[in-house]
Design a protein around this motif. Structure first.
Motif, mmCIF file in Angstrom:
data_model
loop_
_atom_site.group_PDB
_atom_site.id
_atom_site.type_symbol
_atom_site.label_atom_id
_atom_site.label_comp_id
_atom_site.label_asym_id
_atom_site.label_seq_id
_atom_site.Cartn_x
_atom_site.Cartn_y
_atom_site.Cartn_z
ATOM 1 N N LEU A 144 30.980 29.033 -22.226
ATOM 2 C CA LEU A 144 31.750 28.811 -23.441
ATOM 3 C C LEU A 144 30.990 27.838 -24.331
ATOM 4 O O LEU A 144 30.075 27.147 -23.863
ATOM 5 C CB LEU A 144 33.109 28.213 -23.081
ATOM 6 C CG LEU A 144 34.066 29.088 -22.261
ATOM 7 C CD1 LEU A 144 35.225 28.234 -21.741
ATOM 8 C CD2 LEU A 144 34.582 30.247 -23.099
ATOM 9 N N THR B 71 43.029 26.516 -23.121
ATOM 10 C CA THR B 71 42.923 27.721 -23.946
ATOM 11 C C THR B 71 42.156 28.836 -23.250
ATOM 12 O O THR B 71 42.576 29.999 -23.270
ATOM 13 C CB THR B 71 42.238 27.393 -25.288
ATOM 14 O OG1 THR B 71 43.005 26.400 -25.975
ATOM 15 C CG2 THR B 71 42.116 28.638 -26.162
ATOM 16 N N HIS B 72 41.020 28.495 -22.633
ATOM 17 C CA HIS B 72 40.098 29.527 -22.137
ATOM 18 C C HIS B 72 40.168 29.743 -20.626
ATOM 19 O O HIS B 72 39.638 30.748 -20.143
ATOM 20 C CB HIS B 72 38.665 29.165 -22.525
ATOM 21 C CG HIS B 72 38.451 29.057 -24.004
ATOM 22 N ND1 HIS B 72 38.482 30.142 -24.842
ATOM 23 C CD2 HIS B 72 38.213 27.963 -24.792
ATOM 24 C CE1 HIS B 72 38.264 29.740 -26.086
ATOM 25 N NE2 HIS B 72 38.102 28.434 -26.090
#
Length: 221
Positions: A33, A48-49
């Motif tokens: 990321l 979030t990820h």
């Protein structure tokens, strides 16, 4: 790409974070990321990820990475210049799966990532484990304990992947996947494991996009 292990790099130095993210992207089966530089950004990115793995520095501008570590419900490896024994003990006590002292090479980080991938594979799709299975998974995190090529039993799928490699004709993960009848990501995971065992060699070929493509061939066949 959806089956790649997703990695978040947390480092207060933006340039170092990008360098380490580049190291991650160079390892088949892993995807980085965008790196973040603070504890608060790390918390938001994890929420979030939902990355599989966080590569975490100790010294962050708004908190110590060691304090952040015990609040994150995610696998983590420390990448840090903190070399004192107390920091190592705290990291292990708070759940770190590994500890890599800066500066390190891309290959050193790649070995750590491949060890983590072996650990994940050994704990995948199991409803119950024997003690031997638990020991194998935990030992896989120790990169020095990686078995030499040909010294361990291979699964049917791994054997099929190895058999699909053609001497003198390096093939991509997609080509191997098609030949074996599995997904590209699955083929890439097995190829990474075989490369780590010394049974497969990896070559880089640059395509029209400029992004390197990994190609695989058998060793000693």
């Amino acid at each position: 790409m959806s089956d790649d292990l997703v990695v978040l790099v947390v480092d207060d130095d933006f340039h170092v974070g990008r360098l380490h993210a580049g190291y991650v992207d160079a390892v088949p089966g892993f995807r980085a990321l965008p790196p973040v530089g603070t504890a608060e950004q790390a918390r938001r990115a994890v929420h979030t990820h939902r990355p599989d793995l966080v590569l975490l520095d100790v010294y962050l501008p708004d908190a110590l990475g060691l304090d952040l570590l015990r609040t994150l419900d995610v696998d983590a490896v420390m990448l840090t210049a903190a070399a004192d024994p107390a920091a190592v003990r705290a990291a292990v006590r708070r759940g770190a799966l590994g500890y890599l002292i800066k500066p390190f090479t891309g290959e050193q980080l790649a070995r750590t990532l491949r060890a983590y991938a072996r650990y994940r594979r050994l704990l995948a799709d199991r409803t119950a484990l024997t003690q031997e299975g638990v020991d194998r998974a935990l030992n896989a995190l120790r990169t020095g304990d990686a078995p030499a090529g040909g010294e361990r039993a291979r699964s049917a799928t791994e054997s099929a992947v190895l058999a699909a490699l053609v001497p003198g004709e390096p093939r991509s993960a997609a080509e191997i996947a098609q030949a074996v009848g599995i997904s590209r990501a699955t083929a890439q995971r097995y190829l990474s494991a075989l490369a780590d065992d010394g049974a497969v060699e990896i070559q880089l070929r640059y395509g029209t996009t400029g992004r390197p493509e990994h190609r695989y061939g058998p060793v000693g066949r």
